[in-house]
Design a protein around this motif. Sequence first.
Motif, PDB file in Angstrom:
ATOM      1  N   ALA A 192       0.822  -1.225   0.000  1.00 57.62           N
ATOM      2  CA  ALA A 192       0.000   0.000   0.000  1.00 57.62           C
ATOM      3  C   ALA A 192       0.847   1.263   0.000  1.00 57.62           C
ATOM      4  CB  ALA A 192      -0.929   0.000   1.213  1.00 57.62           C
ATOM      5  N   ILE A 193       2.093   1.153   0.387  1.00 58.39           N
ATOM      6  CA  ILE A 193       2.964   2.335   0.444  1.00 58.39           C
ATOM      7  C   ILE A 193       3.058   3.000  -0.942  1.00 58.39           C
ATOM      8  CG2 ILE A 193       5.051   0.930   0.177  1.00 58.39           C
ATOM      9  CD1 ILE A 193       6.493   2.708   2.061  1.00 58.39           C
ATOM     10  N   ASN A 212       8.120  -1.079  14.025  1.00 53.39           N
ATOM     11  CA  ASN A 212       9.462  -0.929  13.443  1.00 53.39           C
ATOM     12  C   ASN A 212       9.377  -0.889  11.907  1.00 53.39           C
ATOM     13  OD1 ASN A 212      12.647  -2.671  14.223  1.00 53.39           O
ATOM     14  ND2 ASN A 212      12.268  -0.622  13.508  1.00 53.39           N
ATOM     15  N   LEU A 213       8.501  -1.734  11.348  1.00 51.38           N
ATOM     16  CA  LEU A 213       8.354  -1.751   9.887  1.00 51.38           C
ATOM     17  C   LEU A 213       7.751  -0.428   9.397  1.00 51.38           C
ATOM     18  CD1 LEU A 213       8.714  -3.472   7.314  1.00 51.38           C
ATOM     19  CD2 LEU A 213       6.359  -4.262   7.615  1.00 51.38           C
ATOM     20  N   ALA A 214       6.813   0.115  10.164  1.00 50.65           N
ATOM     21  CA  ALA A 214       6.224   1.409   9.782  1.00 50.65           C
ATOM     22  C   ALA A 214       7.293   2.509   9.858  1.00 50.65           C
ATOM     23  CB  ALA A 214       5.049   1.739  10.690  1.00 50.65           C
ATOM     24  N   GLU A 215       8.160   2.434  10.884  1.00 48.16           N
ATOM     25  CA  GLU A 215       9.253   3.420  10.978  1.00 48.16           C
ATOM     26  C   GLU A 215      10.158   3.321   9.747  1.00 48.16           C
ATOM     27  OE1 GLU A 215       9.538   3.217  15.863  1.00 48.16           O
ATOM     28  OE2 GLU A 215      11.055   2.184  14.653  1.00 48.16           O
ATOM     29  N   PHE A 216      10.408   2.074   9.364  1.00 49.41           N
ATOM     30  CA  PHE A 216      11.217   1.842   8.161  1.00 49.41           C
ATOM     31  C   PHE A 216      10.544   2.489   6.950  1.00 49.41           C
ATOM     32  CE2 PHE A 216      11.557  -0.643   4.299  1.00 49.41           C
ATOM     33  CZ  PHE A 216      12.927  -0.698   4.086  1.00 49.41           C
ATOM     34  N   ASN A 218       8.453   4.899   6.770  1.00 48.38           N
ATOM     35  CA  ASN A 218       8.517   6.358   6.816  1.00 48.38           C
ATOM     36  C   ASN A 218       9.937   6.855   6.540  1.00 48.38           C
ATOM     37  OD1 ASN A 218       5.780   6.669   7.237  1.00 48.38           O
ATOM     38  ND2 ASN A 218       5.973   6.459   9.468  1.00 48.38           N
ATOM     39  N   ALA A 219      10.925   6.101   6.998  1.00 51.03           N
ATOM     40  CA  ALA A 219      12.322   6.512   6.769  1.00 51.03           C
ATOM     41  C   ALA A 219      12.673   6.471   5.282  1.00 51.03           C
ATOM     42  CB  ALA A 219      13.274   5.607   7.553  1.00 51.03           C
TER      43      ALA A 219
END
Length: 438
Positions: A192-193, A212-216, A218-219
């Motif tokens: 979906a990203i 952690n995956l969501a932080e990834f 966004n990074a």
Amino acid sequence: MSLDIKQTESPEKVISAVTEEHIIIRGGRPLEGSVTISGAKNAVLKMMAGALLVNDIVVLRNVPNLTDVNMMAEVIRYLGAKVEIANNEVTIDARNLTEFEAPYELVSQFRASFVVLGPLLARLGQAKVSLPGGCAIGERRIDLHERGLRQLGAEISIEHGYVNATASKLIGSRIYLDRPSNGATENIMLAAILAEGQTIIENAAQDPEIVNLAEFCNAIGGKVAGAGTYQIVIDGVRREDLHGAVVGTIPDRLEAGTFMLAVLATQGEITLEGVYPHHLYSLISKMADIGAEISILAPSIIKVTARHKARATDVTTQPYPAFPTDLQAPIMAVLVGASGTSIITETIYENRFMQVAELRRMGAEIALTGNSAAVIKGVERLTGAEVQSSDLRAAASLIIAGLAAEGVTEVGGLKHLDRGYENLEAKFRALGADIYRR
Ligand code: EPU
């Protein structure tokens, strides 16, 4: 090691039984000292798959040295990415993907690789990923992955053991998961990203590895909000908006939990460093109830003191933030020696009591009610025995039991252990345990 080899065994089987490594433990020593917890396997594997989205270089830090990490590196190398692993860092250059197919030979060895489906589909518009096949601990269906990706507009068929997914473009959608599956949440998030518009995952998995995956995401330039709650909102971005990044891996709460439970089984006092206590509340609360003293000394330091035999308790595994299925076998190794009768109810997997038969060889008294409940009558003492692990967490359970037992325990099936624990026996040895591999 004494071997009980029947005359009828094939020579190959006999040779592998002789050469297979074992962990040998002389039990009964209290654990004392300090241990540093490694990065989380179940977080880093998904971020490695997520790097396939990026036309640039991604660096992951605090990566544990595990066979599963090496296997994931093999999978994404097969797809065309360059991967370097050194000093607990993984560098991934996926600028030049050459394949959209993840073959059976790789995926069947290692189920987590199924999470390449979402990023491959989003980046290349097509993906062909082998169905992982059976697993010792349960059926492990993928219907929610499939349905979620279909709702984003993908066409999905299953043929000849492969999931074929195609989409000229993905379009954001509101996706409800019947259960908060980690894998489905991850695959949908990573697809979906790059979808057009907004995707909302309802009843998403809330585990720290998802955060952690969501932080990834966004990074690397994605837009993900709400991870860690039951509703994750992903605003799609264009492929050219994604870029390289350096991302840290969270501490492995399951490794931390394994050490915390081992102290309760053996008595003693240890300090865990590099750990997030807020990821471990269900365990901390349970351990405090049954006799451990737990102090949070700093935001990433926990001290566990256990001076008495644990008391019996009841445990039910449920999705995060409740008690994790991955610590069910390890806590059973404590409860088999606790005072009183405990009941463990497993609700996540259909077949996750395989450690029971092995713990019984060590003197444990456990009665199973089907595959969902175990009634454990604590015994005065466990006795060392030769035992075989059938999955990663069963291996951890048997090692904890061996540390607490009287005499020598030999644990086989170490390929399971090495998938998910970095230097486990060296870390226990540094805490005073008599444990080695041969
Ligand atoms: N499920 C479905 N349909 C789906 C997806 C899942 O019915 O489409 C069911 C599964 O059959 C299972 C339950 O839902 O009974 C939970 O599955 P989930 O998708 O949450 O698990 P997973 O992503 O396959 C991860 C961990 C497991 C951990 C579970 C549950 C990785 C690589 N694996 O698996 O870890 O047990 O979440 O927390 O992240 C381990 O580390 O030893 C391990 C097995």
